[in-house]
Write an enzyme that holds these catalytic residues in place. Structure first.
Site, mmCIF file in Angstrom:
data_model
loop_
_atom_site.group_PDB
_atom_site.id
_atom_site.type_symbol
_atom_site.label_atom_id
_atom_site.label_comp_id
_atom_site.label_asym_id
_atom_site.label_seq_id
_atom_site.Cartn_x
_atom_site.Cartn_y
_atom_site.Cartn_z
ATOM 1 N N SER A 111 0.856 -1.197 0.000
ATOM 2 C CA SER A 111 0.000 0.000 0.000
ATOM 3 C C SER A 111 0.883 1.234 0.000
ATOM 4 C CB SER A 111 -0.880 0.032 1.249
ATOM 5 O OG SER A 111 -1.507 1.290 1.367
ATOM 6 N N TYR A 153 -1.178 -1.047 10.116
ATOM 7 C CA TYR A 153 -1.405 -1.312 8.686
ATOM 8 C C TYR A 153 -0.172 -0.898 7.886
ATOM 9 C CZ TYR A 153 -3.758 -1.127 4.103
ATOM 10 O OH TYR A 153 -4.117 -1.316 2.780
HETATM 11 N N1 NAD Z 1 -8.767 -0.226 -1.560
HETATM 12 C C1 NAD Z 1 -7.689 0.499 -1.373
HETATM 13 O O1 NAD Z 1 -7.701 1.729 -1.433
HETATM 14 C C2 NAD Z 1 -6.385 -0.186 -1.087
HETATM 15 C C3 NAD Z 1 -5.212 0.570 -1.112
HETATM 16 C C4 NAD Z 1 -4.009 -0.034 -0.844
HETATM 17 C C5 NAD Z 1 -3.958 -1.389 -0.569
HETATM 18 N N2 NAD Z 1 -5.112 -2.108 -0.530
HETATM 19 C C6 NAD Z 1 -5.000 -3.539 -0.232
HETATM 20 O O2 NAD Z 1 -5.637 -4.281 -1.239
HETATM 21 C C7 NAD Z 1 -6.062 -5.530 -0.706
HETATM 22 C C8 NAD Z 1 -7.522 -5.770 -1.078
HETATM 23 O O3 NAD Z 1 -8.327 -4.810 -0.451
HETATM 24 P P1 NAD Z 1 -9.738 -4.355 -0.998
HETATM 25 O O4 NAD Z 1 -9.703 -2.890 -1.077
HETATM 26 O O5 NAD Z 1 -10.110 -5.151 -2.188
HETATM 27 O O6 NAD Z 1 -10.660 -4.706 0.276
HETATM 28 P P2 NAD Z 1 -11.818 -5.759 0.506
HETATM 29 O O7 NAD Z 1 -12.178 -5.615 1.944
HETATM 30 O O8 NAD Z 1 -12.866 -5.602 -0.525
HETATM 31 O O9 NAD Z 1 -11.111 -7.169 0.265
HETATM 32 C C9 NAD Z 1 -10.364 -7.843 1.229
HETATM 33 C C10 NAD Z 1 -10.641 -9.332 1.083
HETATM 34 O O10 NAD Z 1 -9.776 -10.029 1.989
HETATM 35 C C11 NAD Z 1 -10.542 -11.002 2.687
HETATM 36 N N3 NAD Z 1 -9.924 -11.244 3.991
HETATM 37 C C12 NAD Z 1 -9.857 -10.403 5.055
HETATM 38 N N4 NAD Z 1 -9.242 -10.999 6.084
HETATM 39 C C13 NAD Z 1 -8.919 -12.255 5.667
HETATM 40 C C14 NAD Z 1 -8.274 -13.356 6.302
HETATM 41 N N5 NAD Z 1 -7.851 -13.280 7.552
HETATM 42 N N6 NAD Z 1 -8.118 -14.488 5.581
HETATM 43 C C15 NAD Z 1 -8.567 -14.575 4.314
HETATM 44 N N7 NAD Z 1 -9.170 -13.553 3.665
HETATM 45 C C16 NAD Z 1 -9.352 -12.415 4.340
HETATM 46 C C17 NAD Z 1 -11.933 -10.373 2.819
HETATM 47 O O11 NAD Z 1 -12.917 -11.330 3.095
HETATM 48 C C18 NAD Z 1 -12.080 -9.719 1.441
HETATM 49 O O12 NAD Z 1 -12.609 -10.613 0.482
HETATM 50 C C19 NAD Z 1 -5.815 -5.442 0.803
HETATM 51 O O13 NAD Z 1 -4.602 -6.117 1.108
HETATM 52 C C20 NAD Z 1 -5.672 -3.969 1.044
HETATM 53 O O14 NAD Z 1 -4.896 -3.689 2.195
HETATM 54 C C21 NAD Z 1 -6.324 -1.537 -0.787
#
Ligand code: NAD
Length: 255
Positions: free
Chosen positions: A146, A161
């Protein structure tokens, strides 16, 4: 240069949430002909998502529930996927949780929760999948970090985080170094703000405008922006890229 087998599988963690990056990535890769292994918390939802992908894209797909912070459940899920699907060539570590708790209000349980899922989880899946990739002498791993790692938070989530996501970059570089001799590449993607529900719910238009102010492009990111970057980094032609962090962040962090 090692080539990919014709029939190959990509495992994606965190691929169940409807508006998430993992789900979009699974669809994007299935559309390119990858067979898909899905790992997320709920086994039934993993299996339903896999069924949907297989029907829509005519590929093989299999879902197995696991909590990525529990090494035993991760290993069991990957064993099950490996038994059902063609050779595992790629792994995308997308599963993650947010953590908006201010540092001065942080307790040990929250610190451990976030580090266990967002950092240890990436290690557990990588460690298991690497065992198969080393035998096959080909592999592509992409880890989702991130911009929070590079800027010390500054978005929705705070210190644990940011620490976990910085750890993901270290893990990416160290595993890239150790696994390179087996034709396995390991890279990270560092997303900026992406339009998903992870930042405390669906983003309002006002919030999107606010987030866009810091960017050099004129919009928040889409899940497709990240899916396309993952697809590139796990492609056969990306074999000379390893240990890198690709910033897919609308220009938020430049260095
Ligand atoms: N959306 C953003 O702005 C952003 C920015 C930077 C990084 N990210 C990263 O991208 C990745 C995806 O995030 P997203 O935005 O799609 O969010 P999201 O919440 O839609 O997806 C996260 C997924 O991870 C699963 N998950 C959570 N804990 C878990 C566990 N312990 N075991 C197995 N699965 C688990 C959830 O059920 C969900 O399907 C994450 O790692 C997040 O930190 C997101």
């Amino acid at each position: 240069m090692s080539t990919f087998p014709t029939e190959r599988t990509a495992i994606i963690t965190g691929a169940v949430s409807e508006r998430g990056i993992g789900r979009a990535t699974a669809s994007y890769l299935a559309a390119q002909g990858w067979n898909i292994g899905i790992i997320d918390l709920d086994d039934a939802l993993c299996k339903a998502a896999a069924k949907e992908l297989a029907a829509e894209h005519g590929v093989k797909a299999f879902g197995a529930g696991a909590n990525v912070s529990d090494e035993g459940s991760v290993r069991a899920a990957i064993d099950a996927i490996e038994a059902e699907l063609p050779q595992i060539v790629a792994l995308a570590n997308v599963a993650g949780v947010s953590s908006p708790v201010p540092y001065l209000e942080l307790d040990a349980a929250e610190w451990d929760r976030v580090l266990n899922i967002n950092l240890n989880g990436v290690h557990y899946t990588t460690r298991r999948v690497a065992e198969s990739m080393v035998k096959n002498r080909i592999g592509r791993i992409v880890n989702i970090s991130s911009v929070s790692a590079q800027r010390g938070g500054g978005t929705f989530s705070k210190t644990p985080y940011s620490v976990a996501k910085a750890g993901v970059i270290g893990l990416t570089r160290a595993t890239a170094r150790e696994l390179g001799e087996y034709d396995i590449t390991v890279n990270a993607i560092s997303p900026g703000p992406i339009d998903t529900d992870i930042m405390g719910g669906t983003l309002s238009e006002e919030r999107k405008d606010e987030l866009t102010k810091d960017l050099v492009v004129n919009r928040v990111g889409s899940t497709r922006d990240i899916a396309a970057a993952i697809a590139f980094l796990i492609s056969e032609d990306a074999g000379y890229i390893s240990g890198q962090t690709l910033n897919v962040d609308g220009g938020l962090y430049m260095h």
